[in-house]
Scaffold this motif. Structure first.
Motif, PDB file in Angstrom:
ATOM      1  N   ASN A 166      54.751  39.540  32.718  1.00  0.00           N
ATOM      2  CA  ASN A 166      54.392  38.515  31.909  1.00  0.00           C
ATOM      3  C   ASN A 166      53.847  37.286  32.443  1.00  0.00           C
ATOM      4  N   HIS A 167      54.256  36.815  33.598  1.00  0.00           N
ATOM      5  CA  HIS A 167      53.648  35.490  34.101  1.00  0.00           C
ATOM      6  C   HIS A 167      53.419  35.779  35.517  1.00  0.00           C
ATOM      7  N   ILE A 168      51.967  35.383  35.596  1.00  0.00           N
ATOM      8  CA  ILE A 168      51.360  35.827  36.744  1.00  0.00           C
ATOM      9  C   ILE A 168      50.450  34.647  37.468  1.00  0.00           C
ATOM     10  N   ALA A 169      50.725  34.332  38.880  1.00  0.00           N
ATOM     11  CA  ALA A 169      49.625  33.454  39.767  1.00  0.00           C
ATOM     12  C   ALA A 169      49.014  34.198  40.713  1.00  0.00           C
ATOM     13  N   ILE A 170      47.828  34.004  40.982  1.00  0.00           N
ATOM     14  CA  ILE A 170      47.180  34.515  42.025  1.00  0.00           C
ATOM     15  C   ILE A 170      46.613  33.034  42.942  1.00  0.00           C
ATOM     16  N   GLU A 171      47.016  33.153  43.973  1.00  0.00           N
ATOM     17  CA  GLU A 171      46.492  32.123  44.905  1.00  0.00           C
ATOM     18  C   GLU A 171      45.351  32.573  46.085  1.00  0.00           C
ATOM     19  N   ASN A 172      44.372  31.647  46.276  1.00  0.00           N
ATOM     20  CA  ASN A 172      43.194  32.136  47.214  1.00  0.00           C
ATOM     21  C   ASN A 172      42.441  30.969  47.639  1.00  0.00           C
ATOM     22  N   PRO A 173      41.720  30.789  48.770  1.00  0.00           N
ATOM     23  CA  PRO A 173      40.921  29.471  48.822  1.00  0.00           C
ATOM     24  C   PRO A 173      39.700  29.859  48.003  1.00  0.00           C
ATOM     25  N   VAL A 174      38.818  28.799  47.894  1.00  0.00           N
ATOM     26  CA  VAL A 174      37.639  29.143  47.219  1.00  0.00           C
ATOM     27  C   VAL A 174      36.777  30.358  47.873  1.00  0.00           C
ATOM     28  N   GLY A 175      36.350  31.206  46.799  1.00  0.00           N
ATOM     29  CA  GLY A 175      35.789  32.409  47.547  1.00  0.00           C
ATOM     30  C   GLY A 175      34.987  33.326  46.420  1.00  0.00           C
ATOM     31  N   VAL A 176      34.985  34.562  46.773  1.00  0.00           N
ATOM     32  CA  VAL A 176      34.101  35.671  45.644  1.00  0.00           C
ATOM     33  C   VAL A 176      35.126  35.880  44.522  1.00  0.00           C
ATOM     34  N   ILE A 177      36.202  35.648  44.429  1.00  0.00           N
ATOM     35  CA  ILE A 177      37.014  36.158  43.302  1.00  0.00           C
ATOM     36  C   ILE A 177      36.190  35.189  41.988  1.00  0.00           C
ATOM     37  N   SER A 178      36.287  33.913  42.206  1.00  0.00           N
ATOM     38  CA  SER A 178      35.436  33.179  41.232  1.00  0.00           C
ATOM     39  C   SER A 178      33.907  33.801  40.756  1.00  0.00           C
ATOM     40  N   SER A 179      33.545  34.590  41.630  1.00  0.00           N
ATOM     41  CA  SER A 179      32.058  34.971  41.270  1.00  0.00           C
ATOM     42  C   SER A 179      31.996  36.393  40.634  1.00  0.00           C
ATOM     43  N   PHE A 180      33.141  37.161  41.240  1.00  0.00           N
ATOM     44  CA  PHE A 180      33.185  38.718  40.671  1.00  0.00           C
ATOM     45  C   PHE A 180      34.267  39.153  39.890  1.00  0.00           C
ATOM     46  N   ILE A 181      35.164  38.323  39.630  1.00  0.00           N
ATOM     47  CA  ILE A 181      36.400  38.425  38.458  1.00  0.00           C
ATOM     48  C   ILE A 181      36.129  37.134  37.606  1.00  0.00           C
ATOM     49  N   ARG A 182      36.656  35.890  37.977  1.00  0.00           N
ATOM     50  CA  ARG A 182      36.678  35.169  36.991  1.00  0.00           C
ATOM     51  C   ARG A 182      36.935  33.709  37.643  1.00  0.00           C
ATOM     52  N   LYS A 183      36.625  32.562  37.200  1.00  0.00           N
ATOM     53  CA  LYS A 183      36.949  31.262  37.881  1.00  0.00           C
ATOM     54  C   LYS A 183      38.390  30.955  37.813  1.00  0.00           C
ATOM     55  N   THR A 205      40.806  37.433  53.950  1.00  0.00           N
ATOM     56  CA  THR A 205      39.860  37.657  54.931  1.00  0.00           C
ATOM     57  C   THR A 205      38.443  38.025  54.490  1.00  0.00           C
ATOM     58  N   PHE A 206      38.684  38.993  53.680  1.00  0.00           N
ATOM     59  CA  PHE A 206      37.276  39.188  52.910  1.00  0.00           C
ATOM     60  C   PHE A 206      36.953  38.971  51.518  1.00  0.00           C
ATOM     61  N   LEU A 207      37.856  37.770  51.186  1.00  0.00           N
ATOM     62  CA  LEU A 207      37.473  37.134  49.966  1.00  0.00           C
ATOM     63  C   LEU A 207      37.008  35.547  50.057  1.00  0.00           C
ATOM     64  N   ALA A 208      37.205  34.941  51.269  1.00  0.00           N
ATOM     65  CA  ALA A 208      36.734  33.542  51.157  1.00  0.00           C
ATOM     66  C   ALA A 208      35.079  33.448  51.515  1.00  0.00           C
ATOM     67  N   VAL A 209      34.687  32.424  50.790  1.00  0.00           N
ATOM     68  CA  VAL A 209      33.275  32.077  51.087  1.00  0.00           C
ATOM     69  C   VAL A 209      32.858  32.396  52.529  1.00  0.00           C
ATOM     70  N   SER A 210      33.429  32.011  53.508  1.00  0.00           N
ATOM     71  CA  SER A 210      33.372  31.818  54.903  1.00  0.00           C
ATOM     72  C   SER A 210      33.139  33.593  55.349  1.00  0.00           C
ATOM     73  N   ALA A 211      33.619  34.356  54.585  1.00  0.00           N
ATOM     74  CA  ALA A 211      33.400  35.924  54.798  1.00  0.00           C
ATOM     75  C   ALA A 211      32.009  36.310  54.532  1.00  0.00           C
ATOM     76  N   ASN A 212      31.361  35.518  53.533  1.00  0.00           N
ATOM     77  CA  ASN A 212      30.195  36.059  52.930  1.00  0.00           C
ATOM     78  C   ASN A 212      29.068  36.278  54.108  1.00  0.00           C
ATOM     79  N   ARG A 213      28.912  35.445  55.007  1.00  0.00           N
ATOM     80  CA  ARG A 213      27.831  35.600  56.076  1.00  0.00           C
ATOM     81  C   ARG A 213      28.033  36.937  56.826  1.00  0.00           C
ATOM     82  N   HIS A 214      28.998  37.642  56.622  1.00  0.00           N
ATOM     83  CA  HIS A 214      28.990  38.829  57.353  1.00  0.00           C
ATOM     84  C   HIS A 214      28.722  40.070  56.455  1.00  0.00           C
TER      85      HIS A 214
END
Length: 214
Positions: free
Chosen positions: A97-114, A61-70
């Motif tokens: 030991n083994h981790i996968a995080i799933e999300n749509p295109v959003g701010v994780i790429s900008s503020f944490i890592r791609k 909800t607060f991570l997707a690109v669509s949320a940035n406009r708000h």
């Protein structure tokens, strides 16, 4: 082997791993929709319970690109985005030991890592075009086939779009995913994970982790 499927109420990924012999637990603030091993509550209550693998689906909800406009000129919204990013960061750095995080295109790429990989459900047999990002820790990229000659079995299908008239494009026509049919207020259904990717995760990552243990 123990798997934690974090932020999942549907039970889809949990059951895919259970079918591969895992002791799989899903966790969400909502109850599970498929009967099974599920913890209803805060994932950090159980995250240190000796899991070998975690797959997490933090709310977008607060991570997707669509949320940035708000966010601009909205301190409350900005704080919620910061809190959401902190939640993702803490999941990424869990002592598993083994981790996968799933999300749509959003701010994780900008503020944490791609992300390590971007896939679509239609790569794995579901006819939905939806960019799905994966951030991975000691897990391989998911394999899939977009060409008939890469594997004996073609895993991908053609994505389904709906075309409609639009004055916003030069051609006068635009198209959107069948996901658009769900419309506003149907976020819970739109957020459900797709069976094809869940099966690929369970198949490929189980084999990878088992091979590492040999």
């Amino acid at each position: 082997m123990k798997a934690l499927i974090a932020c999942e109420y549907s039970g889809i990924v949990r059951e895919a791993f259970k079918n591969k012999g895992w002791d799989a637990t899903s966790c969400d603030l909502l109850p599970t929709e498929i009967p099974g091993k599920h913890y209803q509550g805060d994932v950090f209550d159980i995250i240190n319970d000796s899991f070998d693998l975690m797959i997490a689906f933090p709310p977008c909800t607060f991570l997707a690109v669509s949320a940035n406009r708000h966010v601009p000129n909205n301190p409350e919204r900005w704080q919620k985005q910061v809190d959401a990013l902190k939640f993702v960061y803490e999941l990424m750095h869990a002592k598993i030991n083994h981790i996968a995080i799933e999300n749509p295109v959003g701010v994780i790429s900008s503020f944490i890592r791609k992300p390590d990989q971007i896939i679509h459900p239609y790569y794995f047999g579901d006819n939905i075009p939806k960019k799905t990002c994966l951030w991975l820790k000691d897990l391989p990229l998911l394999k899939y086939s977009l060409e008939d000659n890469l594997f004996e079995i073609r895993t991908s299908v053609e994505p389904e779009f709906i075309e409609y008239n639009s004055s916003k494009t030069k051609s006068g026509k635009s198209k959107y995913s069948v996901f658009g049919k769900l419309g506003k207020g149907r976020g819970k259904e739109r957020s459900k994970f797709h069976q094809g990717i869940a099966n690929a995760m369970a198949e490929q990552w189980t084999q990878y982790i088992l091979n590492k243990k040999i």
